[in-house]
Enzyme design. Structure first.
Site, PDB file in Angstrom:
ATOM      1  N   GLU A  51     -17.282  -2.841  29.363  1.00 56.73           N
ATOM      2  CA  GLU A  51     -17.332  -3.924  28.422  1.00 56.73           C
ATOM      3  C   GLU A  51     -18.353  -3.636  27.241  1.00 56.73           C
ATOM      4  O   GLU A  51     -19.552  -3.074  27.237  1.00 56.73           O
ATOM      5  CB  GLU A  51     -17.821  -5.363  28.874  1.00 56.73           C
ATOM      6  CG  GLU A  51     -18.918  -5.321  29.791  1.00 56.73           C
ATOM      7  CD  GLU A  51     -19.093  -6.279  30.790  1.00 56.73           C
ATOM      8  OE1 GLU A  51     -18.331  -7.139  30.977  1.00 56.73           O
ATOM      9  OE2 GLU A  51     -20.471  -6.747  30.968  1.00 56.73           O
ATOM     10  N   CYS A  52     -17.747  -3.831  25.893  1.00 52.74           N
ATOM     11  CA  CYS A  52     -18.766  -3.875  24.723  1.00 52.74           C
ATOM     12  C   CYS A  52     -19.286  -2.488  24.576  1.00 52.74           C
ATOM     13  O   CYS A  52     -18.576  -1.448  24.325  1.00 52.74           O
ATOM     14  CB  CYS A  52     -19.830  -4.890  24.617  1.00 52.74           C
ATOM     15  SG  CYS A  52     -20.442  -5.296  23.133  1.00 52.74           S
ATOM     16  N   GLY A  53     -20.432  -2.222  24.675  1.00 51.16           N
ATOM     17  CA  GLY A  53     -21.163  -0.931  24.535  1.00 51.16           C
ATOM     18  C   GLY A  53     -20.726   0.102  25.589  1.00 51.16           C
ATOM     19  O   GLY A  53     -20.369   1.359  25.132  1.00 51.16           O
TER      20      GLY A  53
END
Length: 87
Positions: A51-53
């Site tokens: 998720e995300c990074g």
């Protein structure tokens, strides 16, 4: 995935949470043993939640705010490009 050289053999799943990979892009890209381990984990069909990074780390390439390009894990085709807020 900055430190360490592989995913533990007893792992049944990997979680790559959010973070700021652009701040550590050089170290992430240089940890080729971890990247190889993650690729093998993926090829073995084991689940990876990114998720995300963590998602950015799974992409082919990450471009930081200065325009420097770093090879990432290459599990997801594409390039993540960091932009200034509102950019």
């Amino acid at each position: 995935p900055i430190r360490g050289d592989s995913i533990p053999t007893e792992a049944t799943a990997v979680w790559l949470p959010g973070g700021y990979p652009e701040l550590h892009a050089k170290a992430l890209s240089e940890n080729t043993s971890m990247i190889s381990s993650l690729k093998q984990f993926h090829e073995d069909g084991k689940p990876i939640l990114a998720e995300c990074g963590g998602f950015l780390y799974c992409m082919d390439t990450l471009i930081d705010l200065e325009g420097n390009s770093f090879r990432m894990a290459g599990l997801i085709q594409g390039t993540g490009t960091m932009k200034v807020k509102g950019g």
